[in-house]
Motif scaffolding. Structure first.
Motif, PDB file in Angstrom:
ATOM      1  N   GLU A  87       0.850  -1.190   0.000  1.00  0.00           N
ATOM      2  CA  GLU A  87       0.000   0.000   0.000  1.00  0.00           C
ATOM      3  C   GLU A  87       0.887   1.243   0.000  1.00  0.00           C
ATOM      4  OE1 GLU A  87      -3.510   0.154  -0.142  1.00  0.00           O
ATOM      5  OE2 GLU A  87      -3.121  -1.929  -0.724  1.00  0.00           O
ATOM      6  N   PRO A  88       0.299   2.421  -0.274  1.00  0.00           N
ATOM      7  CA  PRO A  88       1.102   3.654  -0.217  1.00  0.00           C
ATOM      8  C   PRO A  88       1.742   3.825   1.159  1.00  0.00           C
ATOM      9  CG  PRO A  88      -1.007   4.044  -1.293  1.00  0.00           C
ATOM     10  CD  PRO A  88      -1.072   2.659  -0.718  1.00  0.00           C
ATOM     11  N   PRO A  89       2.944   4.439   1.203  1.00  0.00           N
ATOM     12  CA  PRO A  89       3.645   5.064   0.076  1.00  0.00           C
ATOM     13  C   PRO A  89       4.500   4.104  -0.754  1.00  0.00           C
ATOM     14  CG  PRO A  89       4.853   5.470   2.094  1.00  0.00           C
ATOM     15  CD  PRO A  89       3.606   4.731   2.510  1.00  0.00           C
ATOM     16  N   ALA A  90       4.765   2.889  -0.224  1.00  0.00           N
ATOM     17  CA  ALA A  90       5.635   1.956  -0.951  1.00  0.00           C
ATOM     18  C   ALA A  90       5.029   1.592  -2.304  1.00  0.00           C
ATOM     19  CB  ALA A  90       5.875   0.699  -0.118  1.00  0.00           C
ATOM     20  N   HIS A  91       3.725   1.338  -2.328  1.00  0.00           N
ATOM     21  CA  HIS A  91       3.062   0.980  -3.576  1.00  0.00           C
ATOM     22  C   HIS A  91       3.142   2.112  -4.591  1.00  0.00           C
ATOM     23  CE1 HIS A  91      -0.463   0.967  -6.274  1.00  0.00           C
ATOM     24  NE2 HIS A  91      -0.231  -0.336  -6.352  1.00  0.00           N
ATOM     25  N   THR A  92       2.896   3.329  -4.150  1.00  0.00           N
ATOM     26  CA  THR A  92       2.924   4.487  -5.048  1.00  0.00           C
ATOM     27  C   THR A  92       4.283   4.615  -5.718  1.00  0.00           C
ATOM     28  OG1 THR A  92       1.351   5.584  -3.576  1.00  0.00           O
ATOM     29  CG2 THR A  92       2.484   6.962  -5.208  1.00  0.00           C
ATOM     30  N   ARG A  93       5.326   4.457  -4.928  1.00  0.00           N
ATOM     31  CA  ARG A  93       6.691   4.574  -5.449  1.00  0.00           C
ATOM     32  C   ARG A  93       6.983   3.478  -6.475  1.00  0.00           C
ATOM     33  NH1 ARG A  93      10.782   1.565  -3.678  1.00  0.00           N
ATOM     34  NH2 ARG A  93      12.895   2.145  -4.346  1.00  0.00           N
ATOM     35  N   LEU A  94       6.697   2.218  -6.120  1.00  0.00           N
ATOM     36  CA  LEU A  94       6.987   1.111  -7.020  1.00  0.00           C
ATOM     37  C   LEU A  94       6.176   1.196  -8.308  1.00  0.00           C
ATOM     38  CD1 LEU A  94       7.237  -1.975  -4.633  1.00  0.00           C
ATOM     39  CD2 LEU A  94       9.062  -1.012  -6.038  1.00  0.00           C
ATOM     40  N   ARG A  95       4.893   1.458  -8.191  1.00  0.00           N
ATOM     41  CA  ARG A  95       4.038   1.516  -9.379  1.00  0.00           C
ATOM     42  C   ARG A  95       4.452   2.664 -10.288  1.00  0.00           C
ATOM     43  NH1 ARG A  95      -1.256  -0.756 -10.538  1.00  0.00           N
ATOM     44  NH2 ARG A  95      -2.267   0.414 -12.215  1.00  0.00           N
ATOM     45  N   GLY A  96       4.812   3.790  -9.690  1.00  0.00           N
ATOM     46  CA  GLY A  96       5.247   4.923 -10.491  1.00  0.00           C
ATOM     47  C   GLY A  96       6.490   4.619 -11.298  1.00  0.00           C
ATOM     48  N   LEU A  97       7.444   3.933 -10.672  1.00  0.00           N
ATOM     49  CA  LEU A  97       8.668   3.570 -11.379  1.00  0.00           C
ATOM     50  C   LEU A  97       8.389   2.569 -12.500  1.00  0.00           C
ATOM     51  CD1 LEU A  97      11.050   3.302  -8.305  1.00  0.00           C
ATOM     52  CD2 LEU A  97      11.350   4.872 -10.221  1.00  0.00           C
ATOM     53  N   VAL A  98       7.506   1.618 -12.246  1.00  0.00           N
ATOM     54  CA  VAL A  98       7.170   0.627 -13.268  1.00  0.00           C
ATOM     55  C   VAL A  98       6.440   1.285 -14.435  1.00  0.00           C
ATOM     56  CG1 VAL A  98       5.756  -1.412 -13.753  1.00  0.00           C
ATOM     57  CG2 VAL A  98       7.164  -1.337 -11.689  1.00  0.00           C
ATOM     58  N   LEU A  99       5.512   2.180 -14.137  1.00  0.00           N
ATOM     59  CA  LEU A  99       4.751   2.830 -15.201  1.00  0.00           C
ATOM     60  C   LEU A  99       5.639   3.711 -16.082  1.00  0.00           C
ATOM     61  CD1 LEU A  99       1.415   3.761 -13.381  1.00  0.00           C
ATOM     62  CD2 LEU A  99       1.750   2.059 -15.189  1.00  0.00           C
ATOM     63  N   ARG A 100       6.756   4.178 -15.547  1.00  0.00           N
ATOM     64  CA  ARG A 100       7.690   4.946 -16.379  1.00  0.00           C
ATOM     65  C   ARG A 100       8.281   4.083 -17.493  1.00  0.00           C
ATOM     66  NH1 ARG A 100       7.493   8.223 -12.145  1.00  0.00           N
ATOM     67  NH2 ARG A 100       8.316  10.341 -12.284  1.00  0.00           N
ATOM     68  N   ALA A 101       8.327   2.788 -17.245  1.00  0.00           N
ATOM     69  CA  ALA A 101       8.861   1.862 -18.251  1.00  0.00           C
ATOM     70  C   ALA A 101       7.743   1.206 -19.066  1.00  0.00           C
ATOM     71  CB  ALA A 101       9.695   0.789 -17.561  1.00  0.00           C
ATOM     72  N   PHE A 102       6.622   0.953 -18.405  1.00  0.00           N
ATOM     73  CA  PHE A 102       5.513   0.202 -19.012  1.00  0.00           C
ATOM     74  C   PHE A 102       4.535   1.184 -19.659  1.00  0.00           C
ATOM     75  CE2 PHE A 102       2.334  -3.346 -18.697  1.00  0.00           C
ATOM     76  CZ  PHE A 102       3.171  -4.353 -19.153  1.00  0.00           C
ATOM     77  N   THR A 103       4.987   1.906 -20.665  1.00  0.00           N
ATOM     78  CA  THR A 103       4.200   2.993 -21.247  1.00  0.00           C
ATOM     79  C   THR A 103       3.207   2.483 -22.285  1.00  0.00           C
ATOM     80  OG1 THR A 103       5.808   3.389 -23.010  1.00  0.00           O
ATOM     81  CG2 THR A 103       6.125   4.585 -20.927  1.00  0.00           C
ATOM     82  N   SER A 104       2.155   3.269 -22.503  1.00  0.00           N
ATOM     83  CA  SER A 104       1.150   2.905 -23.502  1.00  0.00           C
ATOM     84  C   SER A 104       1.762   2.881 -24.900  1.00  0.00           C
ATOM     85  CB  SER A 104      -0.020   3.890 -23.450  1.00  0.00           C
ATOM     86  OG  SER A 104       0.427   5.214 -23.641  1.00  0.00           O
ATOM     87  N   ARG A 105       2.730   3.767 -25.151  1.00  0.00           N
ATOM     88  CA  ARG A 105       3.381   3.789 -26.459  1.00  0.00           C
ATOM     89  C   ARG A 105       4.167   2.510 -26.697  1.00  0.00           C
ATOM     90  NH1 ARG A 105       7.691   8.436 -28.538  1.00  0.00           N
ATOM     91  NH2 ARG A 105       8.071   7.545 -30.613  1.00  0.00           N
TER      92      ARG A 105
END
Length: 387
Positions: A87-105
């Protein structure tokens, strides 16, 4: 809150859990499932609310964490860094870093590759009857996620074996042998991932693993333990649900005589027979959920399969309608834990169905399909077809 008993390993329930969900929903938005000793949200509105309510979450309250049995320590050491379990804040940090790589493009750019893989697999279909799961539904997502992450696709069978052993920990039929197999798979998978992380650090490439290694947020980055767990999570989650959904969807379409592969048809497949039927959450503070009082420290199960067949949300919910309109289905969860790989899964499903029906217009069931005893996942043990 009224209670019901139903063994999740009962053969009749495994093959068709929806009549039980109807009985449970008739008791209200939430009922108590005796076999799990747990309240369960069963209506679409209650499941959706429970998935999104920040007074509930995946991580156990700190004062309620139980000691891990020694023989399971390696498995839960990996799970401890999973954003699915945090859960946040650990989840927020991890998901944010992953989404930087796992882009819609990046995901959209895979479309030609997915289509070519589908054609290649169909070219290798044998004569006579064969299992469409092993010949088509399983290879597509595991090969694509391997390519996306930058690990050898020839390792796909081994990755699938490890993944199946690990996710078996969340099935109702869990035994000591399943636990031991999961631990062995975890240790082998961890060593495999560590080798690839070390190689990518020395020689980065244009792949998701290299991007994850380099991903930063205000100077922060994923630790080696977080990288290992995240890679395992993406490999596991990146194919498990898609395999089940593709198999369930082809089964349903062949039984119904429907070969539509539009985005709306894909959503109806996800609604009608989803790959995951239960997702649990901890209660962090006393609350009321549609007339049911939940106390801090309770666990509640969100029955995704039941929510998707709720007649209050979907008229005639037991009818497969590829043109159906209605609220978003719950197949990918909801709230902050909504599946990060949902766009990839939807893309794979649409292309795989479209290509299959175009290339195999005479595809037919050769044997009555049977679901595997894997609740609370929901997928076929085999899908024997002819072309």
């Amino acid at each position: 809150m009224q209670s019901l008993a139903q063994s999740p390993t009962d053969p009749a329930f495994v093959q068709n859990p929806y009549p039980f969900y109807d009985r449970a929903r008739a008791l209200g938005d939430v009922f108590y499932w005796d076999d799990y000793a747990m309240p369960c949200a069963v209506s679409h509105r209650a499941v959706t609310a429970a998935l999104r309510d920040r007074r509930m979450g995946r991580e156990a309250p700190a004062d309620m964490v139980t000691e891990t049995p020694p023989h399971l320590a390696p498995f839960y050491a990996v799970e401890a860094h999973s954003m699915l379990e945090l859960e946040p804040p650990a989840h927020t940090r991890l998901r944010g870093l992953v989404l930087r790589a796992f882009t819609s493009r990046r995901i959209a750019g895979l479309a030609p590759e997915i289509e070519q893989l589908c054609h290649d697999l169909i070219d290798r279909f044998p004569d006579g009857s064969f299992d469409l799961l092993t010949a088509y539904a399983q290879p597509i997502p595991v090969i694509i996620i391997a390519r996306l992450l930058g690990v050898p696709e020839q390792d796909a069978d081994q990755l699938l074996t490890w993944s199946n052993a690990m996710v078996a920990m969340y099935q109702a039929r869990r035994t000591r042998q399943i636990e031991d197999d999961a631990v062995a798979a975890t240790q082998a998978f961890t060593a495999y991932v560590a080798d690839h992380i070390a190689a990518k650090r020395k020689a980065p490439a244009d792949d998701l693993l290299s991007t994850l290694i380099a991903a930063r947020d205000a100077g922060d980055r994923l630790s080696d333990a977080e990288l290992t767990t995240t890679l395992i999570l993406l490999l596991n989650a990146g194919h498990e649900a898609t395999v089940h959904t593709l198999g369930n969807g082809v089964k349903t379409q062949l039984e119904q005589g429907v070969t539509t592969s539009t985005p709306a048809a894909v959503e109806e497949i996800l609604r009608f027979d989803p790959p995951l039927h239960m997702f649990t959450r901890w209660v962090y503070e006393d609350l009321d959920l549609y007339g049911t009082t939940l106390k801090r420290g309770d666990q509640i199960a969100c029955l995704l399969g039941a929510a998707n067949r709720d007649p209050m949300a979907y008229p005639n919910p037991h009818i497969f309608d590829p043109n159906r309109e209605g609220p978003a289905n719950t197949a990918f969860g909801g709230g902050i834990h909504f599946c990060v790989g949902a766009p990839l899964a939807r893309l794979e499903l649409q292309i795989a169905l479209q290509t299959l029906h175009a290339r195999c217009p005479n595809l037919a069931l050769a044997e009555p399909p049977q679901y595997g005893d894997v609740y609370h996942f929901h997928g076929l043990s085999a899908l024997t077809v002819t072309t």
